[in-house]
Enzyme design. Sequence first.
Site, mmCIF file in Angstrom:
data_model
loop_
_atom_site.group_PDB
_atom_site.id
_atom_site.type_symbol
_atom_site.label_atom_id
_atom_site.label_comp_id
_atom_site.label_asym_id
_atom_site.label_seq_id
_atom_site.Cartn_x
_atom_site.Cartn_y
_atom_site.Cartn_z
ATOM 1 C CB CYS A 1 17.954 -91.359 16.701
ATOM 2 S SG CYS A 1 16.178 -91.102 16.821
ATOM 3 C CG HIS B 1 16.119 -95.570 19.007
ATOM 4 N ND1 HIS B 1 15.612 -95.082 20.191
ATOM 5 C CD2 HIS B 1 15.995 -94.541 18.118
ATOM 6 C CE1 HIS B 1 15.210 -93.831 20.033
ATOM 7 N NE2 HIS B 1 15.441 -93.475 18.794
#
Lengths: 361, 361, 361, 361
Positions: free
Chosen positions: B155, B252
């Site tokens: 990710c 993120h």
Amino acid sequence: MSSTGGPLNAGVLGATGTVGQRFIVLLSQNPMFRIHSLGASERSAGKAYRLAAKWKLSDPMPDEAREALVKPCDPAQFAGCDVVFSGLDASVAGDIEGAFLAADFAVFSNAKNYRMVPSVPLCVPVVNTDHYALVAGQRAASGRKKGFIVTNSNCSTSGLVVPLKALQDRFGPLRRVVVTTLQAISGAGYPGVASLDILDNIVPLIEGEESKMEAEVLKILGGVSADASACAPLTDLRVSATCNRVPVIDGHTECVSVEFAAATPPSIDEIKQCLREYTCEAQRLGCYSAPAQVMQVTEEEDRPQPRLDRNAGGGMSVTVGRIRECPVFHVKFTLLVHNTVLGAAGASILNAEYAAKKGYL
Amino acid sequence: MSSTGGPLNAGVLGATGTVGQRFIVLLSQNPMFRIHSLGASERSAGKAYRLAAKWKLSDPMPDEAREALVKPCDPAQFAGCDVVFSGLDASVAGDIEGAFLAADFAVFSNAKNYRMVPSVPLCVPVVNTDHYALVAGQRAASGRKKGFIVTNSNCSTSGLVVPLKALQDRFGPLRRVVVTTLQAISGAGYPGVASLDILDNIVPLIEGEESKMEAEVLKILGGVSADASACAPLTDLRVSATCNRVPVIDGHTECVSVEFAAATPPSIDEIKQCLREYTCEAQRLGCYSAPAQVMQVTEEEDRPQPRLDRNAGGGMSVTVGRIRECPVFHVKFTLLVHNTVLGAAGASILNAEYAAKKGYL
Amino acid sequence: MSSTGGPLNAGVLGATGTVGQRFIVLLSQNPMFRIHSLGASERSAGKAYRLAAKWKLSDPMPDEAREALVKPCDPAQFAGCDVVFSGLDASVAGDIEGAFLAADFAVFSNAKNYRMVPSVPLCVPVVNTDHYALVAGQRAASGRKKGFIVTNSNCSTSGLVVPLKALQDRFGPLRRVVVTTLQAISGAGYPGVASLDILDNIVPLIEGEESKMEAEVLKILGGVSADASACAPLTDLRVSATCNRVPVIDGHTECVSVEFAAATPPSIDEIKQCLREYTCEAQRLGCYSAPAQVMQVTEEEDRPQPRLDRNAGGGMSVTVGRIRECPVFHVKFTLLVHNTVLGAAGASILNAEYAAKKGYL
Amino acid sequence: MSSTGGPLNAGVLGATGTVGQRFIVLLSQNPMFRIHSLGASERSAGKAYRLAAKWKLSDPMPDEAREALVKPCDPAQFAGCDVVFSGLDASVAGDIEGAFLAADFAVFSNAKNYRMVPSVPLCVPVVNTDHYALVAGQRAASGRKKGFIVTNSNCSTSGLVVPLKALQDRFGPLRRVVVTTLQAISGAGYPGVASLDILDNIVPLIEGEESKMEAEVLKILGGVSADASACAPLTDLRVSATCNRVPVIDGHTECVSVEFAAATPPSIDEIKQCLREYTCEAQRLGCYSAPAQVMQVTEEEDRPQPRLDRNAGGGMSVTVGRIRECPVFHVKFTLLVHNTVLGAAGASILNAEYAAKKGYL
């Protein structure tokens, strides 16, 4: 201790703010000082401290502060103080600290206003107390007998310079440093960061913080001119800082990559040993607030963590972990500093302890 | 669409986990696919999905999944599926995905197990769909008619490679990248991160994440060998990653410093323009999940923020902000990627859309 | 102190868990006890404590525990202990505590297993130390010379019964109590509550908690049978509890409405005075852990708050605020209790101090 | 739709605030309205909306608002609006809404200023649209042709009255209700709650909230006088509310205990069935924003949870769970309401849809 052996009388400017609150808690536990005068804005002046301050610390409000009458930040009201600590906001610190200086007080300030003045020590007390050499010059230039000002650094800078100083002392000059911070909300004061901005969120900007870090590191890790009239910042080190606000109450986390100037950098083990062995003059003088270990070097892979490590050494130790090779520079590590203790009030107080031990007060 | 023009039948492996849940939400909204089979562990098999899955998304559980019977992850049970998405845990993904491959399925996987195999595309679908050239080689080597595997990246990698690809395409090779991440808890699955570890806290370690990022970037930004039998990772780029877990649900944040190989780096304005103008083949082919803008470049100084920007482009856009000069390298910026959309399930789905458009399915 | 005047040797069962960790911190600061033996599961036994325990408290791990070898929870291994504290999980506490009892140890337990046994004191040490009258009966019935068991209550119960006891003592029986709790995550142990369940969220259920509260209050506020063989729970009080988990580290908040049985209820001022004046026998005996004030009654409208008030009295005081008329019952208020101090380990320790002062050890 | 069949022109007062932002998102998705005019303070007037508003929603800012010029909240500037929504702060809402009324606008307000005026409907649109009977009286008394004002309730009240209304309609009058709320921070606007007050914390006070809830419930669950000139609040129901602020972004959780007036209360199953079957007139009229189910009754023991359930029915459904016997009253349950949708902007919009359907616009 004062010349008579008793504790020194301490004044606190900006006493109702979050840094001021931390000053009060730390001073109440410190045998070298007695809280003498609490100063705040005109709005608070004349009120009992417990009514003037919106208390925000987990430590309860010390009894000696509860009923103290808050004073305006006027030097005439602080007669009898041996030392004055400033937790003032930068918007007013310039004028007020200047007035206390003019009135011949010894001022220990957290504010940014005088930090970069060449004749003013910017002193992280576990790092560069040698910059106190500037005090005599300050006095000579101003004709003051007792008064001087010592500043401490931005809270993020306070953590960063500690391992950097140790590395520089042992392995020679550093060439490049990249640091990314994850900073606690207490650094922004109260009300400070709105909860809608930080719950389930990160704010990738702290106004002015990056340039402060990049400049302050150079001054702190640098020296003092030959005639002790001005600081002599490093010129060959380049620092790049990125600062983020995170949902943490206290404790700044900093991820650091370092490149040494030397052709052959030290090994990871040498670096760990260097950080573990580092000591400072404030420790050797037996200053009350000096931590037993300047740095706590942890081998646990998932440390430091703010909630678990911020109180190391009473908040005066820096915890350094994850020391490992950096694929781009020589070494990288993660450090944690308690932003309102070593990063603010605690640094000022240890600066004052040092000054007392060395006869500056 | 399938050859008959209707939606493709999709199977989901690991359907009860957090990535599996995201697959189900995204597939339920996607006209190119119809949810056909849901696979999970033996413990869940045979139950209605709503009883087998502990639902953890803010989006409600889609109706087409609620009463579906969960199957074991056995290829024989997935007959009729045109495509199989895997949100399996790495501990079981190797064997299960291998079995589906052997049974001639087209597998799109989030797991790390096959990512670094030279013949397997590690494909961020807005970045390097040219790596699909490896598919023919996979088939040839294995003698499979239809089956192949395409993986998507970790990710964190997913966010990082997007601006790096744009910069590399426009300004030539990159030399060094330093990245520090602030990663959301959803990346760790469920139960994942304990609340005692992350409330009022940061965890400065995500096991294995840094080395994954450092290696995956080189493969994704690299090319394919002349005979299309293996990937050809970059060899001259050095990447240093530091990964932190932060108290954020989704999204993120990554703080990135970049050095170009060129003697004369581009200006900040040229870089902004480059990122704004970047497009990818999945957009040009009209893939349903391709975002209108691959990157949203923000001029607001305090952005990107996970809570405000993670849903940009339905979670398929990367938001890039704070693009400025780096005192150590050439440029630094902060990016945000939705870790379970472009960083996981969304990437797999867009990979499959691309495969369909190009005739691989 | 022991009969020889030195500190008592203390064993801790379940020493690696979150309650066990709190026991260790509190015992390390307590002059009446010396940490003698630490017990945990077979998996931990034989390891140094610092390696066996995943430390989760903000207070650093005490030095006397760091290198102690963890033992299995076997009475034979605890010879030399004057008192044994149990922070065991309920799944094993029944058998292990039973074995220590059978081996004639004085056991002070946090676990729920023996709480509702009629001959076992369920003792919140600032509330109902009169239930120690049951100890003689326990010994007589079992033929033990020294061994007995005293339990402390569920963490939420601990806070609730403190003001209720004061009100009942002063104003006579209570008729109805409705309480809604907002409970901290530390009450669920480690790993306990998953972060995906509690960040930006509330969990409106804590398994078994409501019925425990509703039953324990009746036993604690009740008395002891005439022959001191069994407790005599209240029968005329009805309690309705609703328990929620909230994103707070330590400190349970409880919103309480109370109806008195008396025709004429006390005024709000009388109630405040009653709570302020309440004292307990553990205070009068000078027990080390007894707080200076059992309840801190606050007039600040927005208190108590967990982050600011949980450490009141070292975590042994209950803070009560917002005392006001209830439109449905007679009075309502909000209280805060430190769930792992007065609500768990601190209560056990004060129970043991009381037992020592009264000659039970 | 307007009389001409096209969407109604909507003005939003207080458009830059957090409620105003929610209005804009909801209106941009609603086919019955077209955003026509955005009003805010003089400080914002004249600026493009994207520059005037500090956007705080996870949904991106709708395109139709981005470049709209913000107007001052002056009726003359809102010519052409068929309906005016107010998200104004109470400190200015009284005067401004009064001015719009005087200028013959149909005003739908979230502010508290006119809620308790007897001739003004306080309308939760899934509960008491029968109070629209007051509109004719308002017009008659003022001589206005088109203008009237309908308010919606406090966000906490909005959730509470929904099940209470269903119970009252089916089982007759209620006698006593005790409710404790856990309210999200978005209810306090921006900057609103300081992060230092709510991270790892609970604030046990929301100024004025409890008395608002206790009074508004009586008005909403009551009727209208025979001549439709004034509302007729309930007089026999007693409500006790305790309101807490918790670290949740959106979604108020409420723990409710209810006593019926009837000698024989309904069973738990009858209550569940009653809540499931409840429908409202706005649904029957086919209003766009009316949820498919007014209440979602969940059997999952650990629900409702704000992060998982706040978007039920697009934020217009109330989720009710944990329906069980109350040891003190007859039944207790936990409900969740989206505080800025059904609890604020969504209620206003559905109120306006209802008004349009019924010919009031």
